[in-house]
Design an enzyme around this catalytic site. Structure first.
Site, PDB file in Angstrom:
ATOM      1  CB  SER A 121      29.510  93.048  29.330  1.00 58.32           C
ATOM      2  OG  SER A 121      29.280  92.447  30.587  1.00 58.32           O
TER       3      SER A 121
ATOM      4  CE1 TYR B 197      34.548  92.465  29.775  1.00 58.70           C
ATOM      5  CE2 TYR B 197      32.799  92.699  31.394  1.00 58.70           C
ATOM      6  CZ  TYR B 197      33.263  92.200  30.192  1.00 58.70           C
ATOM      7  OH  TYR B 197      32.426  91.431  29.405  1.00 58.70           O
TER       8      TYR B 197
ATOM      9  CE  LYS C  46      33.346  93.916  26.831  1.00 56.32           C
ATOM     10  NZ  LYS C  46      33.124  93.335  25.508  1.00 56.32           N
TER      11      LYS C  46
HETATM   12  P1  NDP Z   1      36.539  83.989  25.214  1.00 55.87           P
HETATM   13  O1  NDP Z   1      37.679  84.351  26.107  1.00 55.87           O
HETATM   14  O2  NDP Z   1      35.943  82.628  25.271  1.00 55.87           O
HETATM   15  O3  NDP Z   1      36.923  84.310  23.690  1.00 55.87           O
HETATM   16  C1  NDP Z   1      37.497  85.534  23.350  1.00 55.87           C
HETATM   17  C2  NDP Z   1      37.802  85.531  21.864  1.00 55.87           C
HETATM   18  O4  NDP Z   1      38.395  86.783  21.528  1.00 55.87           O
HETATM   19  C3  NDP Z   1      38.810  84.479  21.455  1.00 55.87           C
HETATM   20  O5  NDP Z   1      38.550  84.071  20.133  1.00 55.87           O
HETATM   21  C4  NDP Z   1      40.142  85.234  21.535  1.00 55.87           C
HETATM   22  O6  NDP Z   1      41.110  84.552  20.761  1.00 55.87           O
HETATM   23  C5  NDP Z   1      39.688  86.582  20.970  1.00 55.87           C
HETATM   24  N1  NDP Z   1      40.501  87.724  21.349  1.00 55.87           N
HETATM   25  C6  NDP Z   1      40.806  88.163  22.586  1.00 55.87           C
HETATM   26  N2  NDP Z   1      41.599  89.240  22.525  1.00 55.87           N
HETATM   27  C7  NDP Z   1      41.792  89.497  21.215  1.00 55.87           C
HETATM   28  C8  NDP Z   1      42.539  90.472  20.507  1.00 55.87           C
HETATM   29  N3  NDP Z   1      43.256  91.392  21.153  1.00 55.87           N
HETATM   30  N4  NDP Z   1      42.513  90.450  19.157  1.00 55.87           N
HETATM   31  C9  NDP Z   1      41.815  89.499  18.495  1.00 55.87           C
HETATM   32  N5  NDP Z   1      41.088  88.561  19.116  1.00 55.87           N
HETATM   33  C10 NDP Z   1      41.091  88.548  20.455  1.00 55.87           C
HETATM   34  O7  NDP Z   1      35.410  85.102  25.524  1.00 55.87           O
HETATM   35  P2  NDP Z   1      33.817  84.994  25.529  1.00 55.87           P
HETATM   36  O8  NDP Z   1      33.342  84.246  24.370  1.00 55.87           O
HETATM   37  O9  NDP Z   1      33.395  84.635  26.892  1.00 55.87           O
HETATM   38  O10 NDP Z   1      33.466  86.564  25.360  1.00 55.87           O
HETATM   39  C11 NDP Z   1      33.346  87.164  24.092  1.00 55.87           C
HETATM   40  C12 NDP Z   1      32.860  88.593  24.300  1.00 55.87           C
HETATM   41  O11 NDP Z   1      31.634  88.556  25.043  1.00 55.87           O
HETATM   42  C13 NDP Z   1      33.829  89.483  25.100  1.00 55.87           C
HETATM   43  O12 NDP Z   1      33.836  90.778  24.560  1.00 55.87           O
HETATM   44  C14 NDP Z   1      33.213  89.481  26.485  1.00 55.87           C
HETATM   45  O13 NDP Z   1      33.526  90.651  27.195  1.00 55.87           O
HETATM   46  C15 NDP Z   1      31.730  89.425  26.156  1.00 55.87           C
HETATM   47  N6  NDP Z   1      30.898  88.903  27.229  1.00 55.87           N
HETATM   48  C16 NDP Z   1      31.044  87.614  27.683  1.00 55.87           C
HETATM   49  C17 NDP Z   1      30.220  87.148  28.684  1.00 55.87           C
HETATM   50  C18 NDP Z   1      30.305  85.738  29.183  1.00 55.87           C
HETATM   51  O14 NDP Z   1      29.646  85.406  30.202  1.00 55.87           O
HETATM   52  N7  NDP Z   1      31.053  84.850  28.572  1.00 55.87           N
HETATM   53  C19 NDP Z   1      29.205  88.002  29.316  1.00 55.87           C
HETATM   54  C20 NDP Z   1      29.154  89.332  28.777  1.00 55.87           C
HETATM   55  C21 NDP Z   1      29.966  89.757  27.764  1.00 55.87           C
HETATM   56  P3  NDP Z   1      42.708  84.805  20.974  1.00 55.87           P
HETATM   57  O15 NDP Z   1      42.958  84.668  22.444  1.00 55.87           O
HETATM   58  O16 NDP Z   1      43.369  83.754  20.133  1.00 55.87           O
HETATM   59  O17 NDP Z   1      42.979  86.171  20.468  1.00 55.87           O
END
Ligand code: NDP
Length: 263
Positions: A144, A157, A161
């Site tokens: 991130s 976070y 990260k």
């Molecule tokens: P979402 O919350 O939309 O999606 C997260 C995904 O991860 C889901 O599929 C969730 O499914 C899965 N997940 C979460 N925890 C676990 C776990 N313990 N084991 C397996 N799967 C897991 O997140 P984003 O798409 O927004 O973000 C994705 C990545 O990008 C993250 O690492 C985030 O930190 C990073 N990021 C996002 C930004 C943004 O603006 N959106 C900016 C910078 C970085 P389920 O809950 O069913 O497990």
């Protein structure tokens, strides 16, 4: 540009929604087969079925918690059982936090350490030998912008990260001898369902203008004055994992609409 990804196998954690699903779809559009992992079984299986139907590739949804050793083991086994190996691993599962250092308990720090750092350690330990066995490939870690430019409401976070970024650099040096390229992407503001849900919650008491709230966030943080789309980011992931990016090793790429305030 032919990314030469047809019939490669990509494993994407957190692939049921948001950025991870966008990345899985972008791989599938190039003809790669995908294994997506997330905790919610119904959602991850539905997402995989959607990818398979849309792009005509093999897409498998695996339910597991990658923040646990057992969850990582089950994903490693599923990769072996489903595809006999893989070419690409995208460590994407993660989530934001909200706390102060003075009030957050040890357990919360540990939980984020397991999710953002140990998941990548455990999955690379289990999957890198399978990538090497196919002649090499790529690992891409989704950190991130907060790994280097913190948002002050989420110290856990930011710290975990940042640790992922350093892990990624170390992995890159260790694994390039096996022809596995490791890189990191630091996204800025990417519009995912989670951001929309947060915006709706935070704007509910003041008239419910969630789009206005999101615009104010973009105006404050991103010189481009908008959120990025999942698709804009996903294309960058897929390119970096392809052989067309064959000299990119141990690097960190910001995809943030100008949000990073340093050179
Ligand atoms: P979402 O919350 O939309 O999606 C997260 C995904 O991860 C889901 O599929 C969730 O499914 C899965 N997940 C979460 N925890 C676990 C776990 N313990 N084991 C397996 N799967 C897991 O997140 P984003 O798409 O927004 O973000 C994705 C990545 O990008 C993250 O690492 C985030 O930190 C990073 N990021 C996002 C930004 C943004 O603006 N959106 C900016 C910078 C970085 P389920 O809950 O069913 O497990």
């Amino acid at each position: 540009m032919d990314l030469q990804l047809a019939n490669k196998v990509a494993v994407v954690t957190g692939g049921s929604v948001g950025i991870g699903l966008g990345v899985a779809r972008a791989f599938a559009r190039e003809g790669a087969h995908v294994l997506i992992a997330a905790r919610d079984r119904a959602r991850v299986e539905e997402a995989a079925a959607g990818v398979a139907a849309e792009f005509g590739v093999t897409a498998h949804g695996h339910a597991c918690d990658v923040a646990t050793a057992a969850g990582c083991e089950s994903l490693i086994a599923a990769t072996r059982d489903t595809f006999g190996g893989l070419d690409i691993l995208v460590n994407n599962a993660g989530t934001g936090s909200n706390e102060t250092i003075l009030e957050a308990p040890d357990e919360k720090w540990q939980a984020y350490w397991e999710l953002h750092v140990m998941a990548a350690v455990r999955l690379v330990r289990g999957l890198a030998p399978m990538i090497a066995a196919r002649g090499g490939g790529a690992v891409l870690n989704n950190a991130s912008i907060c790994a280097t430019q913190p948002l002050w409401y989420e110290p856990i976070y930011n710290v975990t990260k940042a640790a992922l970024l350093m892990l990624s650099k170390n992995m890159a040096t260790e694994l390039i001898g096996q022809n596995i390229r490791v890189n990191t992407i630091n996204p800025g503001l990417i519009l995912t369902p989670d951001w929309i849900k947060t915006a709706k919650e935070l704007s509910a008491d003041s008239g419910g203008d969630w789009e206005g709230y999101l615009q104010s966030v973009a105006d404050e943080h991103a010189p481009i004055k908008r959120f990025g789309t999942v698709e804009e980011l996903a294309d960058f992931f897929v390119f970096l994992c392809s052989d067309r990016a064959s000299y990119a090793v141990g690097a960190t790429y910001f995809v943030d609409g100008g949000m990073l305030r340093t050179i």
